[in-house]
Write a protein that holds these residues in place. Structure first.
Motif, PDB file in Angstrom:
ATOM      1  N   VAL A  94       0.865  -1.179   0.000  1.00 48.57           N
ATOM      2  CA  VAL A  94       0.000   0.000   0.000  1.00 48.57           C
ATOM      3  C   VAL A  94       0.901   1.227   0.000  1.00 48.57           C
ATOM      4  O   VAL A  94       1.752   1.377   0.886  1.00 48.57           O
ATOM      5  N   GLU A  95       0.757   2.069  -1.014  1.00 48.80           N
ATOM      6  CA  GLU A  95       1.550   3.299  -1.063  1.00 48.80           C
ATOM      7  C   GLU A  95       0.605   4.488  -1.022  1.00 48.80           C
ATOM      8  O   GLU A  95      -0.357   4.556  -1.780  1.00 48.80           O
ATOM      9  N   ASP A  96       0.895   5.410  -0.102  1.00 51.60           N
ATOM     10  CA  ASP A  96       0.042   6.572   0.122  1.00 51.60           C
ATOM     11  C   ASP A  96       0.861   7.832  -0.144  1.00 51.60           C
ATOM     12  O   ASP A  96       1.742   8.180   0.625  1.00 51.60           O
ATOM     13  N   CYS A  97       0.606   8.473  -1.265  1.00 51.83           N
ATOM     14  CA  CYS A  97       1.182   9.767  -1.701  1.00 51.83           C
ATOM     15  C   CYS A  97       2.695   9.748  -1.892  1.00 51.83           C
ATOM     16  O   CYS A  97       3.403  10.660  -1.472  1.00 51.83           O
ATOM     17  N   GLY A  98       3.190   8.714  -2.571  1.00 51.00           N
ATOM     18  CA  GLY A  98       4.605   8.649  -2.909  1.00 51.00           C
ATOM     19  C   GLY A  98       4.907   9.354  -4.221  1.00 51.00           C
ATOM     20  O   GLY A  98       4.033   9.571  -5.052  1.00 51.00           O
ATOM     21  N   ILE A 152      -2.832   5.327  -3.116  1.00 50.15           N
ATOM     22  CA  ILE A 152      -3.695   6.312  -2.461  1.00 50.15           C
ATOM     23  C   ILE A 152      -3.045   7.684  -2.628  1.00 50.15           C
ATOM     24  O   ILE A 152      -1.833   7.827  -2.406  1.00 50.15           O
ATOM     25  N   HIS A 153      -3.837   8.686  -3.016  1.00 46.90           N
ATOM     26  CA  HIS A 153      -3.266  10.031  -3.159  1.00 46.90           C
ATOM     27  C   HIS A 153      -4.370  11.074  -3.018  1.00 46.90           C
ATOM     28  O   HIS A 153      -5.435  10.954  -3.640  1.00 46.90           O
ATOM     29  N   GLY A 154      -4.125  12.084  -2.182  1.00 44.20           N
ATOM     30  CA  GLY A 154      -5.077  13.178  -2.036  1.00 44.20           C
ATOM     31  C   GLY A 154      -5.137  14.029  -3.287  1.00 44.20           C
ATOM     32  O   GLY A 154      -4.103  14.289  -3.913  1.00 44.20           O
ATOM     33  N   LEU A 197      -2.538  13.372   4.353  1.00 39.69           N
ATOM     34  CA  LEU A 197      -3.660  13.602   5.263  1.00 39.69           C
ATOM     35  C   LEU A 197      -4.916  12.825   4.866  1.00 39.69           C
ATOM     36  O   LEU A 197      -6.005  13.103   5.364  1.00 39.69           O
ATOM     37  N   SER A 198      -4.777  11.859   3.996  1.00 40.60           N
ATOM     38  CA  SER A 198      -5.943  11.098   3.545  1.00 40.60           C
ATOM     39  C   SER A 198      -6.600  10.346   4.690  1.00 40.60           C
ATOM     40  O   SER A 198      -7.829  10.302   4.795  1.00 40.60           O
ATOM     41  N   ASN A 254      -5.692  17.114  -3.439  1.00 38.44           N
ATOM     42  CA  ASN A 254      -5.249  18.479  -3.157  1.00 38.44           C
ATOM     43  C   ASN A 254      -3.808  18.498  -2.673  1.00 38.44           C
ATOM     44  O   ASN A 254      -3.398  19.395  -1.932  1.00 38.44           O
ATOM     45  N   ASP A 255      -3.052  17.497  -3.082  1.00 38.43           N
ATOM     46  CA  ASP A 255      -1.651  17.377  -2.677  1.00 38.43           C
ATOM     47  C   ASP A 255      -0.779  18.254  -3.577  1.00 38.43           C
ATOM     48  O   ASP A 255      -0.711  18.037  -4.791  1.00 38.43           O
ATOM     49  N   THR A 256      -0.118  19.234  -2.989  1.00 42.68           N
ATOM     50  CA  THR A 256       0.794  20.094  -3.746  1.00 42.68           C
ATOM     51  C   THR A 256       2.250  19.835  -3.387  1.00 42.68           C
ATOM     52  O   THR A 256       3.150  20.323  -4.060  1.00 42.68           O
ATOM     53  N   TYR A 257       2.492  19.081  -2.306  1.00 42.16           N
ATOM     54  CA  TYR A 257       3.866  18.772  -1.887  1.00 42.16           C
ATOM     55  C   TYR A 257       4.438  17.648  -2.756  1.00 42.16           C
ATOM     56  O   TYR A 257       5.520  17.762  -3.322  1.00 42.16           O
ATOM     57  N   VAL A 258       3.720  16.550  -2.833  1.00 42.22           N
ATOM     58  CA  VAL A 258       3.963  15.524  -3.858  1.00 42.22           C
ATOM     59  C   VAL A 258       2.746  15.608  -4.763  1.00 42.22           C
ATOM     60  O   VAL A 258       1.677  15.074  -4.427  1.00 42.22           O
ATOM     61  N   PRO A 259       2.858  16.299  -5.882  1.00 48.55           N
ATOM     62  CA  PRO A 259       1.665  16.614  -6.680  1.00 48.55           C
ATOM     63  C   PRO A 259       0.834  15.378  -7.016  1.00 48.55           C
ATOM     64  O   PRO A 259       1.374  14.308  -7.341  1.00 48.55           O
ATOM     65  N   THR A 260      -0.456  15.544  -6.943  1.00 49.13           N
ATOM     66  CA  THR A 260      -1.375  14.442  -7.243  1.00 49.13           C
ATOM     67  C   THR A 260      -1.093  13.829  -8.612  1.00 49.13           C
ATOM     68  O   THR A 260      -1.244  12.610  -8.793  1.00 49.13           O
ATOM     69  N   ALA A 261      -0.659  14.658  -9.535  1.00 49.01           N
ATOM     70  CA  ALA A 261      -0.385  14.178 -10.896  1.00 49.01           C
ATOM     71  C   ALA A 261       0.644  13.053 -10.927  1.00 49.01           C
ATOM     72  O   ALA A 261       0.669  12.258 -11.873  1.00 49.01           O
ATOM     73  N   MET A 262       1.483  12.955  -9.900  1.00 48.44           N
ATOM     74  CA  MET A 262       2.518  11.915  -9.899  1.00 48.44           C
ATOM     75  C   MET A 262       1.932  10.511  -9.785  1.00 48.44           C
ATOM     76  O   MET A 262       2.550   9.538 -10.219  1.00 48.44           O
ATOM     77  N   VAL A 263       0.750  10.382  -9.172  1.00 43.20           N
ATOM     78  CA  VAL A 263       0.225   9.036  -8.937  1.00 43.20           C
ATOM     79  C   VAL A 263      -0.204   8.351 -10.233  1.00 43.20           C
ATOM     80  O   VAL A 263      -0.169   7.116 -10.332  1.00 43.20           O
ATOM     81  N   TYR A 264      -0.573   9.127 -11.239  1.00 41.09           N
ATOM     82  CA  TYR A 264      -1.111   8.509 -12.458  1.00 41.09           C
ATOM     83  C   TYR A 264      -0.056   7.742 -13.247  1.00 41.09           C
ATOM     84  O   TYR A 264      -0.307   6.585 -13.639  1.00 41.09           O
ATOM     85  N   PRO A 265       1.149   8.312 -13.507  1.00 36.15           N
ATOM     86  CA  PRO A 265       2.163   7.479 -14.172  1.00 36.15           C
ATOM     87  C   PRO A 265       2.610   6.290 -13.330  1.00 36.15           C
ATOM     88  O   PRO A 265       2.953   5.241 -13.873  1.00 36.15           O
ATOM     89  N   LEU A 266       2.598   6.450 -12.004  1.00 33.17           N
ATOM     90  CA  LEU A 266       2.934   5.318 -11.137  1.00 33.17           C
ATOM     91  C   LEU A 266       1.921   4.191 -11.311  1.00 33.17           C
ATOM     92  O   LEU A 266       2.293   3.022 -11.489  1.00 33.17           O
ATOM     93  N   TYR A 267       0.661   4.559 -11.284  1.00 29.85           N
ATOM     94  CA  TYR A 267      -0.409   3.569 -11.427  1.00 29.85           C
ATOM     95  C   TYR A 267      -0.367   2.910 -12.806  1.00 29.85           C
ATOM     96  O   TYR A 267      -0.537   1.686 -12.918  1.00 29.85           O
TER      97      TYR A 267
END
Length: 319
Positions: free
Chosen positions: A196-200, A258-260, A294-295, A262-275
């Motif tokens: 389980v990875e949350d906002c990497g 898992i990714h919020g 903070l999810s 409204n994440d600007t620190y590790v931008p939400t956009a990063m999760v899509y190429p990972l997935y």
């Protein structure tokens, strides 16, 4: 006249090289060495943030179940972890990996999901240079993957469970999520069933480029290139090779992303190429309204439900 021009040009080049070199060392020290860390390993901060932890922690402490351990890593450095055995675990175990500048106690709210709701054994390591683990340099999840794999190898002995009876999940948040993804691309024991990875982040390069732009309004070139070289010379790894994106592409075990949104620190956009890079089986949850890491805080009941359903499916006795 030509000689004067050449000397002036040479002086300018020397000044530029000196400035870039100094900037590179500053960046490395700023991000990896001098970053302030939460060294307080008591449970008070976790309970202050998540009051629901108090009764669970009190119960574990009353039973003498919540313990500290120190081990020597293959590098020769001492590393610390918190762990608790569950008499009802029957081999089910969760390794929970904290984020940048934090420590093991910051994962107690996730540990409660596994131990309280699912009756898992729990193992919460302090990563290199965090908490009570030795070291000065933050490894951004890359070399940390080797330490977590060492903890995974120790798990059967720690929890008095034969390897062929163990079922283990690795769950990380932020840099811990990056660490989890980096672990996933390695050869892991058969008893590691899912992740389980949350906002990497996609890579250390991408994350530092994002921070360099947002925090300092600077481009990647030349500082990120030279800083990566400094890290290679000093610590034996580079920003480019530290790539969860490349690692998940090699992972064949199930992973929950898992990714919020409204994440600007590790931008939400990063999760899509990972997935997209991760082969099946996989699952994605974009958490509405949540900022970085903070999810769980924002959607406790749903977070518990989704994580419980995922790990029960893939880390069940039949898998």
């Amino acid at each position: 006249m030509k000689k004067k021009i050449l000397l002036t040009a040479a002086a300018v080049v020397v000044l530029l090289v000196s400035a870039v070199t100094a900037g590179s060392f500053y960046l490395v020290n700023y991000a990896l060495v001098d970053a302030p860390r939460h060294r307080d390993s008591s449970f008070n901060r976790a309970i202050a943030n998540y009051p629901e932890l108090r009764s669970w922690i009190d119960s574990l402490q009353a039973e003498g179940a919540l313990r500290d351990t120190f081990v020597v890593m293959p590098t020769g450095e001492r590393a610390h972890a918190i762990f608790a055995r569950s008499s009802k675990a029957h081999g089910a175990t969760a390794v929970l990996v904290h984020g940048y500048t934090d420590n093991a106690t910051s994962m107690l709210m996730i540990a409660r999901i596994y131990n309280h709701f699912l009756n898992y054994n729990i193992l919460l390591p302090d990563l290199h240079a965090h908490g009570q683990s030795y070291g000065n340099d933050i490894q951004m999840g890359w070399k940390d993957r080797l330490d977590v794999m060492h903890w995974i190898g120790l798990a059967p002995g720690m929890f008095r469970t034969p390897a062929d009876s163990m079922r283990l999940v690795v769950h990380g948040i932020s840099m811990g999520a990056a660490t989890t993804m980096c672990v996933s691309g390695e050869h892991t024991p058969d008893y590691v069933k899912c992740f389980v990875e949350d906002c990497g982040y996609t890579s250390v390069w991408d994350e530092f480029a994002h921070e360099l732009s947002g925090r300092f309004s600077l481009p990647e070139f030349p500082l990120l290139y030279t800083a990566s070289w400094v890290v290679r010379m000093k610590y034996g790894w580079s920003f480019g090779e530290a790539s969860p994106l490349k690692q998940v592409a090699k992972c064949r075990k199930p992973m929950f992303f898992i990714h919020g949104d409204n994440d600007t620190y590790v931008p939400t956009a990063m999760v899509y190429p990972l997935y997209e890079a991760k082969p099946q089986p996989k699952q994605l949850w974009i958490v509405p309204g949540s900022k970085h890491a903070l999810s769980y805080r924002d959607h406790k009941a749903e977070y518990v439900k989704k994580v419980t359903e995922f790990v029960s499916k893939w880390n069940g006795a039949e898998n």
